[in-house]
Scaffold this active site. Structure first.
Site, short mmCIF file in Angstrom:
data_model
loop_
_atom_site.label_atom_id
_atom_site.label_comp_id
_atom_site.label_asym_id
_atom_site.label_seq_id
_atom_site.Cartn_x
_atom_site.Cartn_y
_atom_site.Cartn_z
N ASP A 1 -6.80 4.30 -4.99
CA ASP A 1 -7.44 4.16 -3.69
C ASP A 1 -8.16 5.49 -3.45
OD1 ASP A 1 -7.32 2.14 -1.23
OD2 ASP A 1 -7.27 4.15 -0.38
N LYS B 1 0.86 -1.18 0.00
CA LYS B 1 0.00 0.00 0.00
C LYS B 1 0.89 1.24 0.00
CE LYS B 1 -4.54 0.62 0.06
NZ LYS B 1 -5.50 -0.21 -0.70
#
Length: 445
Positions: free
Chosen positions: A164, A124
């Site tokens: 995201d 991430k």
């Protein structure tokens, strides 16, 4: 496994990283029994290795705004675990981004990706940069500056980012364009790309679609039909949009959406043009849902509240972490909710999850219910590697099969003696076992 000893050690090394520590504790509690049945895991210290990321890149991102002023943000990439494939996970641009949040997301991503059965590890990234109020030119310059710092650590077989919160197709395009210029290679290093340059059909809708496929399987397993059910949704971005589309297609009625300013209740149902209007709201850049009630007077806007006070059969958190707490959970339970699908990452607090499980409510954690987004990213990687493109119908069918497979794994590992399926336990054990066995097979590295 001594959970308290492990957590005490982590808390001492990573003080204040509450989201990350919360995510680790939840997984450890779920897998404790099965872990203790495998002494080979303990001997290889699988847990101690698995709860720490492989590496973290932290860097300064300096860019120039439209007024000619120099701005500085922090950028991160957390490469958590690549035991089963290249690091895979989104990039988030939001003022709330911290290392703790990205570590929690990367940790969760490791197990989520394992559940898809596709060869993807967990990662991430992101920055405390916010796109709100920025011009296209400013966003482009920031994305290019961000990629100047990160590009050496990315690649189709090394680390594959995606979008995201705060990172949509526009931002992916700007980052990929700079990556391609620096590497002089055209590869599938990013997913969530535009259709014109290697993106996959239905990727923007995929997280919401996958979540509804999973919820549908949950209901079917208990002899229930989603048709005619009312659905409370939070959020109004791509995830909520995809969830509303698929819920309506499956015959349910979506009655709420929400934003930072409050929530919309529409008893007539959010379908057709109303779903399309969600995209217009998001594109406006105002990040509020109040205008919906002006556009559709049969609906009502409830300022500074969350939609979980509304009576609904199905609740789908689609916004951000810890958005549904114990009080919200009890509201839903008392109002007769039959199923809760966590389509945002860690959308429910631990106390809310405990309440759902205690009352035997069908509850799906994010690592299972929202895996449709990364699954479709994996399908995009496959299409890029083969230099071909599948139709929307082909991608959708593959996504459905993946979500049905995840549901089967959760049932296999999560069914309790009384027949209740603890999906949290099932998802955590299924994901953990795949990653742990891969780590064990590859030695101490």
């Amino acid at each position: 496994m001594n959970i308290e000893k492990i957590m005490h050690s982590l808390e001492a090394k990573h003080p204040g990283e509450t989201e990350y520590l919360q995510a680790v504790r939840e997984v450890l509690i779920s897998i404790e029994d099965v872990y203790n049945q495998h002494p080979e895991f303990e001997k290889a210290k699988i847990i101690e290795r698995l709860v720490e990321p492989d590496r973290i890149f932290t860097f300064r991102v300096t860019w120039v705004d439209d007024r000619g002023e120099v701005q500085t943000n922090l950028g991160y990439r957390v490469q958590f675990n690549n035991a089963i494939g290249p690091y895979k996970g989104g990039i988030r641009f939001h003022a709330s981004v911290t290392l703790s949040i990205l570590k929690f997301l990367a940790f969760e991503q490791t197990f989520k990706n394992a559940l898809t059965t596709l060869p993807m590890g967990g990662g991430k990234g992101g920055s405390d940069f916010s796109i709100r109020g920025k011009s296209n030119a400013e966003i482009m310059r920031f994305c290019q500056a961000f990629m100047l710092e990160l590009w050496r650590h990315l690649g189709p077989d090394m680390d594959v980012p995606a979008g995201d919160i705060g990172v949509s197709g526009r931002e992916v395009g700007y980052m990929y364009g700079m990556y391609k210029k620096l590497t002089r290679e055209v590869t599938g290093t990013f997913t969530g790309k535009g259709l014109e340059y290697g993106g996959s059909l239905i990727r923007p809708e995929a997280t919401g679609f996958g979540g509804l496929y999973f919820v549908h399987e949950m209901l079917k397993s208990k002899g229930m039909d989603i048709k005619g059910k009312t659905v409370a949704i939070s959020g109004f971005g791509n995830v909520a949009w995809g969830a509303a589309l698929k819920a309506t297609e499956l015959g349910a009625k979506v009655i709420t959406i929400s934003g930072p300013d409050g929530y919309i209740y529409d008893p007539a149902g959010i379908s057709g043009d109303k779903i399309n209007y969600m995209l217009e709201l998001r594109a406006s850049g105002n990040d509020i849902v109040a205008p919906y009630a002006e556009m559709y007077p049969e609906s009502t806007f409830h300022a500074d509240k969350r939609p979980w006070e509304v009576k609904a059969d199905i609740a789908l958190p689609c916004a951000t972490q810890n958005e549904l707490n114990e009080e919200d959970a009890m509201n839903l339970i008392n109002n007769g909710v039959v199923c809760v699908g966590e389509i945002s990452n860690m959308g429910c607090t631990p106390e809310a999850i405990d309440a759902f499980i205690e009352h035997k409510i069908l509850y799906a954690p994010g690592k299972a219910a929202n895996a449709g987004g990364v699954a479709t990213s994996g399908l995009e990687m496959s299409q890029n590697a083969m230099h071909m493109s599948w139709s929307a119908e082909e991608v959708d069918q593959k996504l459905l099969g993946i979500m049905q497979g995840i549901h089967q794994q959760c049932v296999k590992y999560g069914t309790e003696p009384d027949g209740y399926v603890n999906y949290v336990k099932g998802a955590n054990i299924a994901g953990f076992m795949k990653v742990a066995r891969a780590m064990l097979a590859q030695g101490i590295v």
